[in-house]
Write a protein that holds these residues in place. Structure first.
Motif, mmCIF file in Angstrom:
data_model
loop_
_atom_site.group_PDB
_atom_site.id
_atom_site.type_symbol
_atom_site.label_atom_id
_atom_site.label_comp_id
_atom_site.label_asym_id
_atom_site.label_seq_id
_atom_site.Cartn_x
_atom_site.Cartn_y
_atom_site.Cartn_z
ATOM 1 N N SER A 100 0.807 -1.222 0.000
ATOM 2 C CA SER A 100 0.000 0.000 0.000
ATOM 3 C C SER A 100 0.841 1.275 0.000
ATOM 4 C CB SER A 100 -0.974 -0.003 1.185
ATOM 5 O OG SER A 100 -0.272 -0.071 2.401
ATOM 6 N N ASN A 101 2.145 1.149 0.001
ATOM 7 C CA ASN A 101 2.995 2.318 -0.237
ATOM 8 C C ASN A 101 3.116 2.596 -1.737
ATOM 9 O OD1 ASN A 101 3.700 3.053 2.465
ATOM 10 N ND2 ASN A 101 4.998 1.228 2.527
ATOM 11 N N ASP A 102 2.741 1.607 -2.550
ATOM 12 C CA ASP A 102 2.821 1.737 -4.005
ATOM 13 C C ASP A 102 1.463 1.724 -4.702
ATOM 14 O OD1 ASP A 102 5.653 1.691 -3.878
ATOM 15 O OD2 ASP A 102 5.644 -0.503 -3.861
ATOM 16 N N TYR A 103 0.446 1.137 -4.052
ATOM 17 C CA TYR A 103 -0.869 0.964 -4.654
ATOM 18 C C TYR A 103 -1.963 1.391 -3.682
ATOM 19 C CZ TYR A 103 1.673 -2.249 -7.754
ATOM 20 O OH TYR A 103 2.563 -2.815 -8.636
ATOM 21 N N LEU A 104 -3.076 1.890 -4.219
ATOM 22 C CA LEU A 104 -4.294 2.074 -3.440
ATOM 23 C C LEU A 104 -5.127 0.823 -3.691
ATOM 24 C CD1 LEU A 104 -6.671 5.174 -3.447
ATOM 25 C CD2 LEU A 104 -7.434 2.833 -3.134
ATOM 26 N N ASN A 105 -5.182 -0.052 -2.708
ATOM 27 C CA ASN A 105 -5.984 -1.268 -2.803
ATOM 28 C C ASN A 105 -7.434 -0.931 -2.490
ATOM 29 O OD1 ASN A 105 -3.935 -3.623 -2.995
ATOM 30 N ND2 ASN A 105 -3.112 -2.361 -1.340
ATOM 31 N N LEU A 106 -8.356 -1.477 -3.248
ATOM 32 C CA LEU A 106 -9.786 -1.307 -3.013
ATOM 33 C C LEU A 106 -10.431 -2.680 -3.133
ATOM 34 C CD1 LEU A 106 -12.295 0.662 -2.759
ATOM 35 C CD2 LEU A 106 -12.406 0.533 -5.240
ATOM 36 N N TRP A 107 -11.110 -3.121 -2.076
ATOM 37 C CA TRP A 107 -11.757 -4.429 -2.078
ATOM 38 C C TRP A 107 -13.252 -4.259 -2.276
ATOM 39 C CZ3 TRP A 107 -7.477 -3.271 0.711
ATOM 40 C CH2 TRP A 107 -6.392 -4.141 0.582
ATOM 41 N N VAL A 108 -13.839 -5.185 -3.032
ATOM 42 C CA VAL A 108 -15.264 -5.152 -3.343
ATOM 43 C C VAL A 108 -15.898 -6.432 -2.796
ATOM 44 C CG1 VAL A 108 -16.979 -5.007 -5.196
ATOM 45 C CG2 VAL A 108 -14.764 -3.841 -5.438
ATOM 46 N N SER A 131 -7.934 5.644 8.048
ATOM 47 C CA SER A 131 -7.317 6.923 7.685
ATOM 48 C C SER A 131 -5.870 6.714 7.228
ATOM 49 C CB SER A 131 -7.357 7.869 8.882
ATOM 50 O OG SER A 131 -6.503 7.384 9.906
ATOM 51 N N ALA A 132 -5.208 7.809 6.906
ATOM 52 C CA ALA A 132 -3.835 7.764 6.405
ATOM 53 C C ALA A 132 -2.867 7.142 7.403
ATOM 54 C CB ALA A 132 -3.372 9.162 6.016
ATOM 55 N N ALA A 133 -3.222 7.094 8.674
ATOM 56 C CA ALA A 133 -2.353 6.462 9.664
ATOM 57 C C ALA A 133 -2.135 4.975 9.374
ATOM 58 C CB ALA A 133 -2.936 6.640 11.065
ATOM 59 N N ALA A 134 -3.017 4.378 8.581
ATOM 60 C CA ALA A 134 -2.897 2.959 8.234
ATOM 61 C C ALA A 134 -2.019 2.719 7.008
ATOM 62 C CB ALA A 134 -4.284 2.370 7.983
ATOM 63 N N HIS A 135 -1.586 3.777 6.330
ATOM 64 C CA HIS A 135 -0.797 3.573 5.105
ATOM 65 C C HIS A 135 0.414 2.701 5.377
ATOM 66 C CE1 HIS A 135 -3.399 5.980 2.805
ATOM 67 N NE2 HIS A 135 -2.906 7.154 3.087
ATOM 68 N N GLY A 136 0.602 1.752 4.506
ATOM 69 C CA GLY A 136 1.705 0.812 4.627
ATOM 70 C C GLY A 136 1.360 -0.434 5.408
ATOM 71 N N GLN A 137 0.219 -0.428 6.103
ATOM 72 C CA GLN A 137 -0.195 -1.598 6.877
ATOM 73 C C GLN A 137 -0.942 -2.581 5.976
ATOM 74 O OE1 GLN A 137 0.882 -1.808 10.088
ATOM 75 N NE2 GLN A 137 1.853 0.150 9.589
ATOM 76 N N HIS A 165 -11.650 9.188 3.191
ATOM 77 C CA HIS A 165 -11.137 8.742 4.493
ATOM 78 C C HIS A 165 -9.724 8.181 4.338
ATOM 79 C CE1 HIS A 165 -14.729 9.576 6.656
ATOM 80 N NE2 HIS A 165 -15.458 8.660 6.036
ATOM 81 N N TYR A 166 -9.507 7.404 3.289
ATOM 82 C CA TYR A 166 -8.182 6.856 2.993
ATOM 83 C C TYR A 166 -7.150 7.978 2.853
ATOM 84 C CZ TYR A 166 -4.528 4.813 0.019
ATOM 85 O OH TYR A 166 -3.329 4.428 -0.523
ATOM 86 N N LEU A 167 -7.577 9.107 2.291
ATOM 87 C CA LEU A 167 -6.701 10.274 2.115
ATOM 88 C C LEU A 167 -6.666 11.166 3.358
ATOM 89 C CD1 LEU A 167 -7.687 11.161 -1.552
ATOM 90 C CD2 LEU A 167 -5.572 10.068 -0.768
ATOM 91 N N ASN A 168 -7.286 10.713 4.430
ATOM 92 C CA ASN A 168 -7.283 11.364 5.734
ATOM 93 C C ASN A 168 -8.307 12.481 5.882
ATOM 94 O OD1 ASN A 168 -6.001 10.575 8.117
ATOM 95 N ND2 ASN A 168 -4.914 12.520 8.243
#
Length: 175
Positions: A100-108, A131-137, A165-168
């Motif tokens: 997730s440091n390279d891709y925005l994953n989206l699950w359906v 939120s953005a605090a999860a980036h990389g997790q 929300h993903y973008l904080n």
């Protein structure tokens, strides 16, 4: 369980990306609607563009769309994943997670409940994101129900809300 409805067509995924780009650029039908303003202040072009990945994490060409059969498509987000110590949210995401440091994953998925039962159980969610605090997790990235992805244009706001929300952002639109 029947998880076929979460397996939407590639065309709907492409339409969802187009809708997101229109929403985030304040163009087309989204820019003209007073629904997408705040207190009479016009929305603006965020200059954020979304696209499907052209290469997977190993550098191989890809459509950017993965399809992973799972019994988790009727998601009970906070419940334990069968046979594991993690919750169903993280279990689902580990099935097809790209860095997730390279891709925005989206699950359906078909449906989202907070849990199968209990006092705090809530069903009928259209999506959620950390939120953005999860980036990389490994749990980083929004989850949405299939009915709001690439369908009716007004449903695009639900997906944009979760990506906000993903973008904080705390809230991305008002009802």
């Amino acid at each position: 369980p029947n998880n076929s409805s979460s397996n939407i067509t590639d065309d709907r995924v492409v339409q969802a990306i187009a809708d997101l780009n229109e929403l985030f650029s304040n163009s087309s039908t989204f820019g003209a609607s007073p629904q997408y303003t705040n207190a009479g202040i016009s929305s603006v072009d965020t200059e954020i563009q979304f696209c499907l990945a052209e290469f997977d994490p190993q550098g191989n060409p890809t459509t950017g769309i993965t399809r992973t059969p799972t019994d988790l498509s009727d998601l009970k987000r906070d419940d334990a994943c069968p046979g594991q110590i993690i919750n169903q949210d993280e279990c689902l995401k580990l099935l097809s997670f790209w860095n997730s440091n390279d891709y925005l994953n989206l699950w359906v998925v078909n449906s989202i409940c907070t849990s199968a039962s209990g006092l705090n159980a809530e069903c009928g969610l259209t999506g959620y994101s950390y939120s953005a605090a999860a980036h990389g997790q490994t749990y980083d990235g929004p989850v949405v129900i299939s009915s709001v992805l690439g369908g009716a244009s007004e449903d695009a706001a639900y997906v944009a809300h979760e990506i906000g929300h993903y973008l904080n952002l705390l809230d991305t639109y008002y009802d």
